[in-house]
Design a protein around this motif. Structure first.
Motif, PDB file in Angstrom:
ATOM      1  N   MET A  53     -64.316  -7.810 -25.639  1.00  0.00           N
ATOM      2  CA  MET A  53     -63.476  -8.454 -25.817  1.00  0.00           C
ATOM      3  C   MET A  53     -64.041  -9.368 -24.181  1.00  0.00           C
ATOM      4  N   ASP A  54     -63.645 -10.287 -24.556  1.00  0.00           N
ATOM      5  CA  ASP A  54     -63.532 -11.113 -23.053  1.00  0.00           C
ATOM      6  C   ASP A  54     -61.963 -10.804 -22.481  1.00  0.00           C
ATOM      7  N   LEU A  55     -61.356 -11.491 -21.398  1.00  0.00           N
ATOM      8  CA  LEU A  55     -59.835 -11.391 -21.109  1.00  0.00           C
ATOM      9  C   LEU A  55     -59.065 -12.809 -20.973  1.00  0.00           C
ATOM     10  N   ILE A  56     -60.276 -13.589 -19.977  1.00  0.00           N
ATOM     11  CA  ILE A  56     -59.380 -14.553 -19.501  1.00  0.00           C
ATOM     12  C   ILE A  56     -59.895 -15.886 -20.579  1.00  0.00           C
ATOM     13  N   MET A  57     -58.632 -16.161 -22.026  1.00  0.00           N
ATOM     14  CA  MET A  57     -58.719 -17.137 -22.777  1.00  0.00           C
ATOM     15  C   MET A  57     -57.924 -18.022 -23.073  1.00  0.00           C
ATOM     16  N   ASP A  58     -57.836 -18.628 -23.484  1.00  0.00           N
ATOM     17  CA  ASP A  58     -57.021 -19.978 -24.066  1.00  0.00           C
ATOM     18  C   ASP A  58     -56.929 -19.710 -25.442  1.00  0.00           C
ATOM     19  N   GLU A  59     -54.861 -20.025 -26.649  1.00  0.00           N
ATOM     20  CA  GLU A  59     -54.311 -19.104 -27.682  1.00  0.00           C
ATOM     21  C   GLU A  59     -53.738 -18.377 -27.379  1.00  0.00           C
ATOM     22  N   MET A  60     -54.357 -17.161 -26.886  1.00  0.00           N
ATOM     23  CA  MET A  60     -54.105 -15.696 -26.522  1.00  0.00           C
ATOM     24  C   MET A  60     -54.807 -14.980 -25.878  1.00  0.00           C
ATOM     25  N   ASP A  61     -54.531 -14.217 -24.578  1.00  0.00           N
ATOM     26  CA  ASP A  61     -55.687 -13.560 -24.036  1.00  0.00           C
ATOM     27  C   ASP A  61     -56.407 -12.768 -24.414  1.00  0.00           C
ATOM     28  N   GLY A  62     -57.762 -12.119 -23.399  1.00  0.00           N
ATOM     29  CA  GLY A  62     -57.702 -10.726 -24.367  1.00  0.00           C
ATOM     30  C   GLY A  62     -56.603  -9.291 -24.409  1.00  0.00           C
ATOM     31  N   ILE A  63     -55.864  -9.489 -23.360  1.00  0.00           N
ATOM     32  CA  ILE A  63     -55.092  -8.424 -23.296  1.00  0.00           C
ATOM     33  C   ILE A  63     -54.050  -8.216 -24.176  1.00  0.00           C
ATOM     34  N   GLU A  64     -53.353  -9.373 -24.683  1.00  0.00           N
ATOM     35  CA  GLU A  64     -52.350  -9.513 -25.730  1.00  0.00           C
ATOM     36  C   GLU A  64     -53.649  -9.393 -27.290  1.00  0.00           C
ATOM     37  N   ALA A  65     -55.050  -9.814 -27.267  1.00  0.00           N
ATOM     38  CA  ALA A  65     -55.618  -9.457 -28.615  1.00  0.00           C
ATOM     39  C   ALA A  65     -56.192  -7.965 -28.744  1.00  0.00           C
ATOM     40  N   THR A  66     -56.106  -7.290 -27.689  1.00  0.00           N
ATOM     41  CA  THR A  66     -56.183  -6.067 -27.314  1.00  0.00           C
ATOM     42  C   THR A  66     -55.537  -4.976 -27.598  1.00  0.00           C
ATOM     43  N   ARG A  67     -53.753  -5.306 -27.081  1.00  0.00           N
ATOM     44  CA  ARG A  67     -53.443  -4.048 -27.697  1.00  0.00           C
ATOM     45  C   ARG A  67     -52.648  -5.188 -29.287  1.00  0.00           C
ATOM     46  N   LEU A  68     -52.587  -5.951 -30.196  1.00  0.00           N
ATOM     47  CA  LEU A  68     -53.151  -6.189 -31.308  1.00  0.00           C
ATOM     48  C   LEU A  68     -54.036  -6.096 -32.111  1.00  0.00           C
ATOM     49  N   ILE A  69     -54.641  -5.620 -31.844  1.00  0.00           N
ATOM     50  CA  ILE A  69     -56.472  -4.683 -32.249  1.00  0.00           C
ATOM     51  C   ILE A  69     -56.346  -3.211 -32.411  1.00  0.00           C
ATOM     52  N   PRO A  92     -53.838  -3.790 -16.937  1.00  0.00           N
ATOM     53  CA  PRO A  92     -53.358  -4.243 -17.803  1.00  0.00           C
ATOM     54  C   PRO A  92     -53.992  -4.059 -19.172  1.00  0.00           C
ATOM     55  N   ALA A  93     -55.382  -4.669 -18.920  1.00  0.00           N
ATOM     56  CA  ALA A  93     -56.171  -4.009 -19.943  1.00  0.00           C
ATOM     57  C   ALA A  93     -56.019  -2.678 -20.627  1.00  0.00           C
ATOM     58  N   ILE A  94     -56.245  -2.159 -19.974  1.00  0.00           N
ATOM     59  CA  ILE A  94     -56.594  -0.347 -19.772  1.00  0.00           C
ATOM     60  C   ILE A  94     -55.617   0.173 -20.943  1.00  0.00           C
ATOM     61  N   GLU A  95     -54.262  -0.215 -20.337  1.00  0.00           N
ATOM     62  CA  GLU A  95     -52.324  -0.495 -20.906  1.00  0.00           C
ATOM     63  C   GLU A  95     -52.966  -0.675 -22.344  1.00  0.00           C
ATOM     64  N   ALA A  96     -53.323  -1.673 -22.639  1.00  0.00           N
ATOM     65  CA  ALA A  96     -53.252  -2.397 -23.844  1.00  0.00           C
ATOM     66  C   ALA A  96     -54.314  -1.572 -25.184  1.00  0.00           C
ATOM     67  N   GLY A  97     -55.259  -0.481 -24.589  1.00  0.00           N
ATOM     68  CA  GLY A  97     -55.836   0.080 -24.776  1.00  0.00           C
ATOM     69  C   GLY A  97     -57.039  -0.091 -24.941  1.00  0.00           C
ATOM     70  N   ALA A  98     -57.843  -0.629 -24.135  1.00  0.00           N
ATOM     71  CA  ALA A  98     -59.328  -0.803 -24.119  1.00  0.00           C
ATOM     72  C   ALA A  98     -59.760  -0.155 -23.765  1.00  0.00           C
ATOM     73  N   PHE A  99     -60.970   0.436 -24.275  1.00  0.00           N
ATOM     74  CA  PHE A  99     -62.163   2.245 -24.223  1.00  0.00           C
ATOM     75  C   PHE A  99     -62.764   1.983 -23.518  1.00  0.00           C
ATOM     76  N   SER A 100     -63.322   0.974 -22.743  1.00  0.00           N
ATOM     77  CA  SER A 100     -64.224   0.967 -21.785  1.00  0.00           C
ATOM     78  C   SER A 100     -64.253  -0.738 -21.276  1.00  0.00           C
TER      79      SER A 100
END
Length: 209
Positions: A53-69, A92-100
């Motif tokens: 997962m990249d983090l900085i993206m349009d439409e939906m960023d990687g942090i929100e996508a990580t949280r949903l997934i 925020p990425a770790i809190e969203a559930g990123a594993f690594s």
């Protein structure tokens, strides 16, 4: 076979990572997406074991996508693969559930190893990111500027006023080389990249006289 979905808005990054991982006998690239929204839909479709997962993206960023997934598919491991490792991205990425958490400067084999490690329940975090996290844990309530010396705080305030190194040297009756040394220390301690960010920090924390 480890099923992987790659989410990154840079086509060349997707091509490079995908090309390498496709040579690994135990890794299968199930799909690629250019933004978080498309990526979440791909995960729902393919139900991969791992998501890069990249983090900085349009439409939906990687942090929100990580949280949903991670919410919808708790067994899917999300490995952040990004160019950023500042506080506004890491925590925020770790809190969203990123594993690594890996950086795009990582070697290709490191990414493959992180994917395999994730399948064994082992997290991999880039050394630079680990250092930042440990510092945050060690001084959770300490503002970064509290680590500055009295002289460095004076230089910080003057930078916040928009003064040049020569003007700071004149105001404080010190040499220009000494000012440059203080500025270098301030950049390091505040974890910022340039004078503009120093000035912004000074104003944000009310340190300008």
């Amino acid at each position: 076979m480890i099923k992987v979905v790659l989410i990154d808005d840079h086509e060349m990054v997707r091509m490079g990572v995908s090309a390498y991982l496709s040579t690994e006998e135990d890794i299968d690239i199930a799909g690629e997406a250019a933004d978080g929204k498309e990526g979440v839909n791909l995960v729902r479709e393919h139900k991969p074991d791992v998501v890069l997962m990249d983090l900085i993206m349009d439409e939906m960023d990687g942090i929100e996508a990580t949280r949903l997934i991670t919410s919808e598919f708790p067994n899917t491991k999300v490995i952040v693969l990004t160019s950023f490792y500042d506080d506004e991205q890491v925590y925020p990425a770790i809190e969203a559930g990123a594993f690594s958490y890996l950086l795009k400067t990582s070697k290709a084999h490191t990414i493959a190893e992180a994917i395999r490690a994730a399948m064994n329940g082992e997290s991999k975090v880039e050394a630079e990111v680990t250092k930042k996290m440990m510092k945050k844990m060690r001084y959770p309530d300490q503002m970064l500027h509290e680590t500055l010396t009295t002289r460095e705080l004076e230089v910080l305030a003057l930078i916040g006023e928009g003064k040049t190194n020569q003007e700071i040297a004149d105001d404080l009756y010190i040499g220009i080389k000494t000012v440059k040394t203080h500025v270098s220390h301030i950049l390091s301690k505040l974890e910022v990249d340039d004078r503009t960010q120093i000035a912004v920090y000074a104003h944000r924390h009310g340190l300008v006289k």
